[in-house]
Motif scaffolding. Structure first.
Motif, mmCIF file in Angstrom:
data_model
loop_
_atom_site.group_PDB
_atom_site.id
_atom_site.type_symbol
_atom_site.label_atom_id
_atom_site.label_comp_id
_atom_site.label_asym_id
_atom_site.label_seq_id
_atom_site.Cartn_x
_atom_site.Cartn_y
_atom_site.Cartn_z
ATOM 1 N N ASP A 1 1.023 -1.204 0.092
ATOM 2 C CA ASP A 1 0.040 0.061 0.075
ATOM 3 C C ASP A 1 0.884 1.475 0.096
ATOM 4 N N ILE A 2 1.991 1.296 -0.543
ATOM 5 C CA ILE A 2 2.890 2.366 -0.586
ATOM 6 C C ILE A 2 2.766 3.035 -1.940
ATOM 7 N N LYS A 3 2.618 4.334 -2.040
ATOM 8 C CA LYS A 3 2.434 4.977 -3.286
ATOM 9 C C LYS A 3 3.723 5.034 -4.208
ATOM 10 N N PRO A 4 3.565 5.368 -5.238
ATOM 11 C CA PRO A 4 4.653 5.865 -6.053
ATOM 12 C C PRO A 4 5.333 6.881 -5.723
ATOM 13 N N GLY A 5 6.840 7.146 -5.471
ATOM 14 C CA GLY A 5 7.534 8.116 -5.123
ATOM 15 C C GLY A 5 7.790 8.156 -3.586
ATOM 16 N N SER A 6 7.297 7.209 -3.010
ATOM 17 C CA SER A 6 7.360 6.912 -1.423
ATOM 18 C C SER A 6 8.373 5.776 -1.487
ATOM 19 N N ILE A 7 9.003 5.062 -2.363
ATOM 20 C CA ILE A 7 9.795 3.930 -2.262
ATOM 21 C C ILE A 7 11.021 4.060 -3.066
ATOM 22 N N ASP A 8 11.940 3.698 -2.805
ATOM 23 C CA ASP A 8 13.171 3.867 -3.665
ATOM 24 C C ASP A 8 13.395 2.722 -4.756
ATOM 25 N N ARG A 9 12.778 1.837 -4.630
ATOM 26 C CA ARG A 9 13.133 0.765 -5.541
ATOM 27 C C ARG A 9 12.287 -0.706 -5.408
ATOM 28 N N ILE A 10 11.691 -0.925 -6.538
ATOM 29 C CA ILE A 10 11.291 -2.424 -6.503
ATOM 30 C C ILE A 10 11.774 -3.325 -7.272
ATOM 31 N N VAL A 11 12.183 -4.570 -6.779
ATOM 32 C CA VAL A 11 12.874 -5.622 -7.578
ATOM 33 C C VAL A 11 12.033 -6.898 -7.699
ATOM 34 N N THR A 12 11.913 -7.306 -8.801
ATOM 35 C CA THR A 12 11.121 -8.438 -9.215
ATOM 36 C C THR A 12 11.694 -9.307 -10.354
ATOM 37 N N ASP A 13 11.439 -10.512 -10.210
ATOM 38 C CA ASP A 13 11.779 -11.482 -11.479
ATOM 39 C C ASP A 13 10.629 -11.716 -12.185
ATOM 40 N N GLN A 14 9.401 -11.155 -11.797
ATOM 41 C CA GLN A 14 8.015 -11.640 -12.486
ATOM 42 C C GLN A 14 7.690 -10.348 -13.661
ATOM 43 N N GLU A 15 8.126 -10.763 -14.733
ATOM 44 C CA GLU A 15 7.620 -9.661 -15.889
ATOM 45 C C GLU A 15 6.572 -8.782 -15.738
ATOM 46 N N GLU A 16 5.375 -9.878 -15.789
ATOM 47 C CA GLU A 16 4.212 -9.059 -15.727
ATOM 48 C C GLU A 16 3.757 -8.276 -14.634
ATOM 49 N N VAL A 17 4.103 -8.746 -13.436
ATOM 50 C CA VAL A 17 4.017 -7.775 -12.299
ATOM 51 C C VAL A 17 4.756 -6.476 -12.475
ATOM 52 N N GLY A 18 6.070 -6.570 -12.924
ATOM 53 C CA GLY A 18 6.773 -5.521 -13.034
ATOM 54 C C GLY A 18 6.391 -4.296 -14.194
ATOM 55 N N GLU A 19 5.783 -4.860 -15.013
ATOM 56 C CA GLU A 19 5.382 -4.003 -16.084
ATOM 57 C C GLU A 19 3.925 -3.479 -15.545
ATOM 58 N N GLN A 20 3.061 -4.082 -14.826
ATOM 59 C CA GLN A 20 2.006 -3.410 -14.253
ATOM 60 C C GLN A 20 2.420 -2.499 -13.359
ATOM 61 N N LEU A 21 3.167 -2.492 -12.673
ATOM 62 C CA LEU A 21 3.586 -1.591 -11.518
ATOM 63 C C LEU A 21 4.497 -0.347 -12.148
ATOM 64 N N LYS A 22 5.066 -0.634 -13.305
ATOM 65 C CA LYS A 22 5.566 0.594 -14.082
ATOM 66 C C LYS A 22 4.444 1.517 -14.601
ATOM 67 N N GLU A 23 3.375 0.703 -14.963
ATOM 68 C CA GLU A 23 2.259 1.504 -15.401
ATOM 69 C C GLU A 23 1.632 2.384 -14.381
ATOM 70 N N LYS A 24 1.770 2.037 -13.207
ATOM 71 C CA LYS A 24 1.113 2.629 -12.236
ATOM 72 C C LYS A 24 2.115 3.842 -11.665
ATOM 73 N N GLY A 25 3.289 3.802 -12.376
ATOM 74 C CA GLY A 25 4.412 4.854 -12.022
ATOM 75 C C GLY A 25 5.461 4.609 -11.008
ATOM 76 N N TYR A 26 5.673 3.092 -10.667
ATOM 77 C CA TYR A 26 6.748 2.730 -9.746
ATOM 78 C C TYR A 26 8.029 2.609 -10.434
ATOM 79 N N GLU A 27 8.996 2.886 -9.884
ATOM 80 C CA GLU A 27 10.335 2.677 -10.450
ATOM 81 C C GLU A 27 10.734 1.074 -9.936
ATOM 82 N N VAL A 28 10.769 0.296 -11.079
ATOM 83 C CA VAL A 28 11.010 -1.060 -11.107
ATOM 84 C C VAL A 28 12.149 -1.627 -11.786
ATOM 85 N N SER A 29 12.872 -2.481 -11.040
ATOM 86 C CA SER A 29 14.182 -3.153 -11.836
ATOM 87 C C SER A 29 13.602 -4.650 -11.966
ATOM 88 N N LEU A 30 13.564 -4.944 -13.099
ATOM 89 C CA LEU A 30 13.067 -6.025 -13.600
ATOM 90 C C LEU A 30 14.608 -7.065 -13.881
#
Length: 352
Positions: free
Chosen positions: A196-225
């Motif tokens: 429940d943390i909003k984009p801009g309030s978190i430094d980095r998201i790391v995931t090996d799940q491509e679909e999840v990563g792309e969906q989070l990017k669309e919501k404005g999160y900084e994601v390292s795939l």
């Protein structure tokens, strides 16, 4: 400011996320892709049985699905139809309706105004309370989230109208639906995974799940795939090690003392023990030191294990009332770091 990172990976049919502060895990979330029951689903249920000694009722909310409903705020009897929302999968605990927005949470559990404990300015809290009080009805109240303190009044009031409209839409469905029946869903798997943390309030998201990563990017999160091989991200971040700690009953502390944690249907109990830590010279000072360390570790375990409801901590008895007062304040300070509101109520004569 602590460096905040979220790591998301897969274990079988579950997506698991770990929230880290400065490299230390503080919270886990898990999303099942196959479970019939989802957290946040709203049902018209029927009370099957009332258990007065635990002040609760057992509700059939779906075909052959039974959950527990607390009666702290309202009383029920067998046969009553009730709108319930799933809050926790482990025990299928139910409660009244809770609809979450960016600035507000509409809740039919408490008919009052609540303020996020992360809003510290007294003037701002009073201003928000005065704004929200006229919105409270005989059916629901509101909790103002941290983001409300930075938002325009018009945006907060608009969201309140939207949540109210959704609540009345859900209630209206109750009139012509048979029980038990699924009425609505209030569940966003991505919101759960990002704690429940909003984009801009978190430094980095790391995931090996491509679909999840792309969906989070669309919501404005900084994601390292990460293109790691299967299991690499789990080993790099020691997922299994930290997850296994969550299920251990015995947790050792640096002092040599330990916590024994037991979760029951009615409450969670944390017992503080000195273990091999004796401290013969100044026993009172040593006991205080263990208790203060236990308060920090207990708050950490409460968040890691997502413990809720009544939590009893059996600290080691201390003779000094000033030490007890300090311990209670320290415990509350640690609890304030949790995204969910928790209150250290008191220390009894038994040290609980």
């Amino acid at each position: 400011m602590a460096y905040t990172e979220i790591v998301i990976t897969r274990f079988g049919d579950h997506l698991v996320s770990m929230l880290l502060k400065d490299g230390h895990p503080v919270e886990f979330q898990c999303v099942s892709e196959k479970n019939k029951v989802d957290i946040g689903n709203i049902y018209i249920g029927v009370v099957k049985n009332v258990v007065k000694n635990i002040n609760g009722a057992f509700v059939e909310f779906d075909q052959d699905e039974i959950g527990f409903l607390s009666m702290r705020h309202r009383q029920y009897k067998a046969g009553d139809e009730v709108l319930v929302q799933i809050k926790k999968e482990a025990t299928e605990e139910k409660r009244q309706i809770e609809l979450t927005g960016e600035y507000l949470v509409l809740t039919s559990d408490k008919l009052s105004v609540g303020i996020s404990n992360k809003i510290h300015q007294k003037e701002k809290k009073q201003e928000l309370k005065e704004m929200a009080e006229p919105l409270v009805t005989q059916e629901y109240g509101f909790i103002l989230r941290t983001e409300a303190a930075k938002a325009n009044k018009e945006d907060v009031l608009m969201e309140a109208d939207q949540l109210s409209a959704k609540y009345h839409e859900i209630v209206s469905k109750r009139q012509y639906r048979k029980v038990p029946h699924l009425v609505d869903t209030n569940y966003d798997a991505l919101e759960v995974l990002v704690h429940d943390i909003k984009p801009g309030s978190i430094d980095r998201i790391v995931t090996d799940q491509e679909e999840v990563g792309e969906q989070l990017k669309e919501k404005g999160y900084e994601v390292s795939l990460c293109s790691y091989m299967a299991g690499d991200i789990e080993r790099r971040y020691r997922f299994r090690h930290y997850l296994s700690e969550v299920f251990k009953r015995k947790i050792f502390m640096k002092s040599g003392g330990f916590l024994y944690i037991e979760q029951t249907e009615a409450m969670a109990v944390i017992d503080v023990n000195t273990g091999k830590s004796i401290g013969k010279k100044n026993q009172e000072a040593h006991i205080k030191k263990i208790n203060l360390e236990a308060a920090k570790e207990a708050a950490r375990q409460i968040r890691l294990r997502n413990l809720s409801g009544i939590i009893m901590i059996d600290f080691i008895d201390m003779k000094s009332k000033d030490d007890e007062k300090e311990l209670l304040q320290v415990m509350q300070n640690y609890l304030n770091g949790d995204s969910k509101k928790a209150v250290a109520v008191d220390i009894t004569k038994l040290g609980i």
